[in-house]
Design an enzyme around this catalytic site. Structure first.
Site, PDB file in Angstrom:
ATOM      1  N   HIS A  80       0.792  -1.328   0.101  1.00  0.00           N
ATOM      2  CA  HIS A  80       0.295  -0.505  -0.207  1.00  0.00           C
ATOM      3  C   HIS A  80       0.482   1.184  -0.359  1.00  0.00           C
ATOM      4  O   HIS A  80       1.244   1.337   1.105  1.00  0.00           O
ATOM      5  CB  HIS A  80      -1.125   0.180   1.729  1.00  0.00           C
ATOM      6  CG  HIS A  80      -2.124  -0.879   1.237  1.00  0.00           C
ATOM      7  ND1 HIS A  80      -3.755  -0.627   1.090  1.00  0.00           N
ATOM      8  CD2 HIS A  80      -2.484  -1.967   0.157  1.00  0.00           C
ATOM      9  CE1 HIS A  80      -4.269  -1.753   1.293  1.00  0.00           C
ATOM     10  NE2 HIS A  80      -3.857  -2.765   0.487  1.00  0.00           N
ATOM     11  N   TYR A 210      -9.138   5.689   7.219  1.00  0.00           N
ATOM     12  CA  TYR A 210      -9.297   6.182   8.557  1.00  0.00           C
ATOM     13  C   TYR A 210      -9.806   7.343   8.689  1.00  0.00           C
ATOM     14  O   TYR A 210      -9.846   8.187   7.665  1.00  0.00           O
ATOM     15  CB  TYR A 210      -7.981   6.841   8.703  1.00  0.00           C
ATOM     16  CG  TYR A 210      -7.302   5.278   9.193  1.00  0.00           C
ATOM     17  CD1 TYR A 210      -6.102   5.163   8.216  1.00  0.00           C
ATOM     18  CD2 TYR A 210      -6.964   4.820  10.750  1.00  0.00           C
ATOM     19  CE1 TYR A 210      -5.009   4.162   8.396  1.00  0.00           C
ATOM     20  CE2 TYR A 210      -5.735   4.004  10.982  1.00  0.00           C
ATOM     21  CZ  TYR A 210      -4.924   3.378  10.041  1.00  0.00           C
ATOM     22  OH  TYR A 210      -3.737   2.485   9.869  1.00  0.00           O
ATOM     23  N   PRO A 302      -4.017   0.702  18.634  1.00  0.00           N
ATOM     24  CA  PRO A 302      -4.047  -0.060  17.287  1.00  0.00           C
ATOM     25  C   PRO A 302      -3.743   1.016  16.015  1.00  0.00           C
ATOM     26  O   PRO A 302      -3.527   0.977  14.480  1.00  0.00           O
ATOM     27  CB  PRO A 302      -5.024  -1.207  16.839  1.00  0.00           C
ATOM     28  CG  PRO A 302      -5.976  -0.688  18.019  1.00  0.00           C
ATOM     29  CD  PRO A 302      -5.555   0.134  19.441  1.00  0.00           C
ATOM     30  N   LYS A 306       1.347   0.287  15.280  1.00  0.00           N
ATOM     31  CA  LYS A 306       2.591  -0.231  15.576  1.00  0.00           C
ATOM     32  C   LYS A 306       3.384  -0.955  16.398  1.00  0.00           C
ATOM     33  O   LYS A 306       3.805  -1.257  16.796  1.00  0.00           O
ATOM     34  CB  LYS A 306       3.081   1.068  16.608  1.00  0.00           C
ATOM     35  CG  LYS A 306       3.100   2.323  15.501  1.00  0.00           C
ATOM     36  CD  LYS A 306       4.461   2.576  14.918  1.00  0.00           C
ATOM     37  CE  LYS A 306       3.939   3.385  13.449  1.00  0.00           C
ATOM     38  NZ  LYS A 306       3.809   2.813  11.880  1.00  0.00           N
ATOM     39  N   TYR A 394       4.102   6.635  10.026  1.00  0.00           N
ATOM     40  CA  TYR A 394       3.428   5.492   9.796  1.00  0.00           C
ATOM     41  C   TYR A 394       4.578   4.846   8.787  1.00  0.00           C
ATOM     42  O   TYR A 394       4.138   3.208   8.698  1.00  0.00           O
ATOM     43  CB  TYR A 394       1.659   5.718   8.694  1.00  0.00           C
ATOM     44  CG  TYR A 394       1.385   5.080   8.554  1.00  0.00           C
ATOM     45  CD1 TYR A 394      -0.400   5.922   9.163  1.00  0.00           C
ATOM     46  CD2 TYR A 394       0.901   4.033   7.902  1.00  0.00           C
ATOM     47  CE1 TYR A 394      -0.948   4.699   8.831  1.00  0.00           C
ATOM     48  CE2 TYR A 394      -0.275   2.621   7.493  1.00  0.00           C
ATOM     49  CZ  TYR A 394      -1.109   2.679   7.829  1.00  0.00           C
ATOM     50  OH  TYR A 394      -2.009   1.923   8.659  1.00  0.00           O
TER      51      TYR A 394
END
Ligand code: FAD
Ligand code: PHB
Length: 402
Positions: A80, A210, A302, A306, A394
């Site tokens: 991704h 998100y 979550p 990580k 990220y």
């Protein structure tokens, strides 16, 4: 009546827990010619079937490949190159390679990582003992620590070793074996949890979404072209039985809304779970010859994806320190393990806490707080500097030589 003396076995490093931390450590040590025994309280089927995390950072992907466990991941994982942030009726994209000099993440489920690591370890004749019980640690302050346990065959055994790695997660024995007063605990509990589902449906999006919404956060993730992973923010004391499939889809639809003809792909739900959310770190991650790694030492919410990646980062540092010790007899890297690992851990804690705070609806939050969250999302997606800060965290911060 005297207790029969347990059968003794000798190894260099006794590893408690066959999660990502324990298995990765054992393979990293093996590649340096260092022997270990891994003790796991659950069965092989159970650890290979537990549904948990899904995102691998670039550094974790590289590590899996470097230790010879990456072949299936590279075939079956999905790369991704960004995520979508949905808020205030809009959707904006964060482009990872563009903002981080080419770095990406991979979707590959944690239990698939576990299967690959177990296989790689067993192929090299590793000693992994499943379904052990009564695990306890002893003589931590000396140079010959011990682990006692009952093997699957019912026999009490003792491992004499040089070091113990406590990789046994949040419910393990390692951390509670450290005397009270030796550890400082830093913690945040969140007043919400995640309701997670797996369903048989095509993907609703080519990248993770998100979503910030007044009714609560939603994450649209994926596992494969046929299986989707999704979460919505819930009351942490709620029960999965309260949520029929129809009610779940209604909640997702209410929070995701419909934009430009976008439609959530629904399908039969075959797994439901409620996950609690907290941030926690214990310091130091060492007591004598016992070293803590992964969830045994820290927990993240979550939202930043990580948990697994931090476990991998810890054991990278620990394996390097143990390798250095066996090569030179020097303990300087072992002495620095906790401080070195904690630098990365606190940055991941900050990122996970920040993502959580920006995206979730806090009970009692008023319109002011919601507008500040939307302003932050607007800033993060509108400013290259802010978007870069999200992207580089990220995909995983650099390892500075580790
Ligand atoms: P674990 O994976 O917990 O492994 C510890 C192992 O030790 C287990 O196999 C356990 O059975 C074993 N063990 C425990 N006690 C003993 C004992 N006494 N003796 C021997 N063995 C023992 N992170 C994310 O980034 N994204 C997510 O979506 C996400 N979802 C999650 C969902 C759930 C339900 C849970 C519980 C965690 C989730 N996490 C997620 C966190 C992530 O999965 C963990 O951070 C990761 O598993 C940590 O790896 P670990 O090896 O440190 O610990
Ligand atoms: C998942 O796919 O399980 C997942 C992805 C991203 C997260 C958390 C969980 O932030």
């Amino acid at each position: 009546m005297s207790t029969p003396s347990p059968h003794a076995i000798r190894t260099q490093v006794a590893i408690i827990g066959a999660g990502p931390a324990g298995l990765l450590l054992s393979q990293l040590l093996h590649l340096q010619g260092i022997e270990s025994i891994v003790l796991e309280s659950r069965s092989r089927d159970a650890i290979e079937g537990t549904i948990k995390a899904g995102i691998l950072e670039q550094g974790t992907i590289d590590l899996m490949n470097a230790i010879g466990a990456g072949e299936r991941m590279m075939k079956e994982g999905f790369v991704h190159e960004g995520i979508r942030l949905r808020f205030d009726g809009r959707e904006e994209r964060i482009d990872f390679p563009e903002l981080t000099g080419g770095r990406k993440v991979m979707i590959y489920a944690q239990h698939e990582v576990i299967k690959d690591l177990v296989q790689v370890r067993l192929d090299t004749g590793a000693d992994i003992r499943f379904e052990v019980s009564e695990v306890s640690v002893h003589e931590l302050g000396g140079t010959r620590p011990q682990v006692r346990f009952r093997d699957r065959d019912g026999v009490l055994r003792r491992i004499d070793c040089d070091f113990i790695a406590g990789c046994d997660g949040t419910q393990g024995v390692s951390r509670p074996s450290i005397p009270a007063g030796e550890l400082s605990i830093y913690e945040r509990l969140y007043p919400f949890g995640w309701f997670g589902i797996l369903c048989k449906a095509p993907p609703s999006s080519d990248e993770l979404i998100y979503a910030h919404h007044e009714r609560g956060f939603v994450l649209v993730s994926t596992r494969s072209p046929e299986v989707q992973r999704m979460y919505f923010q819930c009351d942490p004391t709620d029960k999965v039985e309260n949520w029929s499939d129809d009610r779940i889809w209604a909640e997702f639809n209410a929070r995701l809304g419909s934009r430009d003809g976008w439609k959530l792909q629904e399908g039969p739900i075959f797994h439901k779970v409620i996950v609690g959310m907290r941030s926690q770190v214990v310091e130091p991650m060492r007591y004598g010859r016992l070293f803590l790694a992964g969830d045994a030492a820290h927990v993240v919410p979550p939202t930043g994806a990580k948990g697994l990646n931090l476990a991998a980062a810890d054991v990278r540092v620990l394996a390097r320190a143990l390798t250095h010790y066996y090569a030179t007899g020097r303990t300087d890297l072992l002495d620095g393990y906790s401080d070195t690992a904690l630098k990365r851990i606190w940055k991941a804690q900050r990122f996970s806490w920040w993502m959580t705070s920006m995206l979730h609806t806090f009970p009692g939050a008023d319109a002011f707080q919601r507008r500040v969250q939307i302003a932050e999302l607007d800033y993060v997606t509108g400013s290259r500097a802010a978007a870069t800060a999200l992207a580089e965290n990220y995909v995983g911060l650099p390892f500075d030589g580790l």
